[in-house]
Scaffold this active site. Structure first.
Site, PDB file in Angstrom:
ATOM      1  CG  ASP A  41      -4.900  25.339  -6.277  1.00  0.00           C
ATOM      2  OD1 ASP A  41      -4.128  24.384  -6.475  1.00  0.00           O
ATOM      3  OD2 ASP A  41      -5.137  26.206  -7.135  1.00  0.00           O
TER       4      ASP A  41
ATOM      5  CG  ASP B 161      10.568  17.384  -0.867  1.00  0.00           C
ATOM      6  OD1 ASP B 161      10.832  16.531  -0.012  1.00  0.00           O
ATOM      7  OD2 ASP B 161       9.417  17.795  -1.089  1.00  0.00           O
TER       8      ASP B 161
END
Length: 492
Positions: free
Chosen positions: A4, A154
């Site tokens: 989300d 990352d």
């Protein structure tokens, strides 16, 4: 989490406070601009234990020169031989060239200028610089006991900043194998593995830069530069933390490792023991020496705290079954458990058993003996400093000054963040402001936040007055060892 894309108040406050804490500690980092709370709520299973709850959303404005990461260059990855997965820009070397040109010309202009006529040399110089920056960054983390929690490619900045504050944690009790991320079951990102994992990530960056930088060149740079730069920067910082301002001796590395070993043996508080050492002097008189030993010992874990630390975590029947499985079916055991985890559990059981027989007096006596042994070595080393200078008083004043500007009094311990989060979740943000003010001056005593300017905005001034009226409860606790309940906190 159903992708989300929402950040919750809990993690937002932690990121906001820690990025500012790191900045004021002098460690390269992204910054926090604002934290805005929303009325929206999302469902989160905080501990991944099947007990989800609704949490308020928030938005953190993060500030940095760039958010490009090592992982940004992995979009060119060729198909994996086992999974078939590949980067979205595989075979697009034109984009890789564009990205490299952009990164180097924008964030490393001096390298671009020096090697404008030779692209491979330019790229090699860039890789050498990010290797050194990364080595220095992780050395800074190690020197304040900071654990990142998820050091994948990352989460590594292409300009050497601390980036993406997730399940981070500052160590309380010194433990070289400390894992701050409750979901890191294998200890991949443990405190003592951070330098190694950052080097591994640089290796992955090197692979992602081929063919613009041949691997034989980047791997040689990594082997030549990383470990040497890390060790050099780490020892320089540790010398400052110990007040070794005059001489640089080969024996200093051993003194540091023996200090950390003593901290480990006595379960000493990493931050507070370093902070205390500035009040130790070469010519300390016997009565003060005993007082100092008592003070050091007070920063070591009590029998009760150690019982919490070494409390067995597995059901005895489960452990017995796992041990039988390890002998009868090693292949199946490898799929459901690790040998390291079982060994840790056996060690916990052994330590917990010993603690049942240990008295507080026995522990105190043992800890003082360990610290006395190390302090004698420290005194000898400080004496060499004194002998090399003309004015011992001026040297000691400089030593204390250097130590007090390199050993923080305040760090963002997990329980401090938790106090602020719980208050904020109930609509009270005064504790967040309180903690932020402490973290803006990590090396100083907090005296009712005199650093707040007189022309502060009315809301800020009111909040500060409210903070100061809380007596000294939070400030006293926030620069002392964490309470016993703090050891139960779990960050995932």
């Amino acid at each position: 989490r159903q992708a989300d894309g929402r950040k919750v108040l809990r993690s937002s406050i932690r990121e906001f406070l820690c990025s500012e804490a790191m900045f004021h500690l002098g460690i390269p980092t992204t910054r926090a601009g604002t934290c805005v709370t929303s009325d929206s709520k999302v469902v989160r299973d905080v501990f991944y234990d099947g007990n989800p709850k609704n949490e308020r959303c928030a938005v953190v404005l993060r500030i940095a020169s760039t958010f490009i990461r090592f992982g940004s260059f992995e979009i060119f990855k060729p198909p994996d031989e086992y999974t078939g997965r590949k980067g979205p820009s595989v075979n697009r070397n034109d984009i890789r060239i564009q990205m490299l040109d952009y990164v180097i010309s924008t964030f490393y202009p001096e390298i671009q200028e020096a090697y404008s006529d030779n692209t491979v040399q330019r790229n090699a110089a860039f890789f050498r610089e990010i290797t050194k920056r990364t080595a220095r960054l992780v050395a800074e983390w190690q020197c304040v006991g900071f654990c990142h929690g998820v050091l994948n490619t990352d989460n590594m900045s292409i300009v050497g900043l601390t980036i993406d504050y997730g399940p981070f944690g500052f160590m309380d009790r010194y433990d070289p194998e400390h894992v701050c991320n409750g979901s890191d079951n294998t200890g991949r990102y443990a405190y003592n593995k951070q330098p190694e994992i950052c080097k591994w990530n640089l290796g992955k960056l090197a692979e992602a830069l081929v063919p613009e930088l041949p691997l034989e060149i980047s791997q040689l740079i990594l082997e030549e530069e990383y470990d040497a730069e890390f060790e050099k920067h780490y020892l320089q910082k540790m010398r400052k933390k110990l007040g070794l301002v005059q001489l640089e001796l080969e024996e200093d590395s051993k003194l540091v490792s023996e200090l950390l070993e003593t901290m480990h043996l006595t379960a000493g508080d990493f931050t507070n023991i370093f902070y205390l050492l500035s009040s130790f002097s070469v010519d300390i008189d016997p009565s003060k020496y005993e007082e100092f030993l008592e003070e050091l010992a007070s920063q070591c874990a009590s029998v009760e705290e150690l019982k919490v630390v070494f409390k067995p975590q597995m059901d005895p029947r489960q452990l017995s079954m796992m041990l039988m499985l390890a002998q009868s079916n090693p292949q199946l055991f490898a799929l459901i458990g690790t040998k390291a985890n079982i060994n840790k559990e056996l060690e916990r059981i052994e330590q917990f058993s010993k603690l049942q027989q240990l008295t507080a007096d026995d522990l105190l006596s043992r800890n003082k003996r360990h610290w006395k042994e190390w302090l004698e070595k420290y005194r000898v080393r400080l004496q060499k400093e004194v002998e090399s200078v003309g004015n011992a008083d001026a040297w000691n004043a400089e030593r204390v000054k250097v130590m007090n500007s390199n050993n923080p009094k305040y760090i963002l311990r997990n329980y401090i963040a938790q106090n602020a989060i719980e208050a904020a979740e109930n609509g009270d943000f005064s504790e967040v402001r309180n903690v932020l003010k402490l973290l803006e001056h990590p090396f100083q005593e907090a005296e009712c936040f005199q650093e707040v300017k007189e022309d502060a905005e009315e809301e800020g001034a009111t909040a500060t007055a409210a903070v100061c009226s809380q007596e000294t409860r939070s400030r006293q606790s926030y620069c002392s060892k964490p309470p016993l309940w703090a050891s139960e906190l779990c960050v995932t």
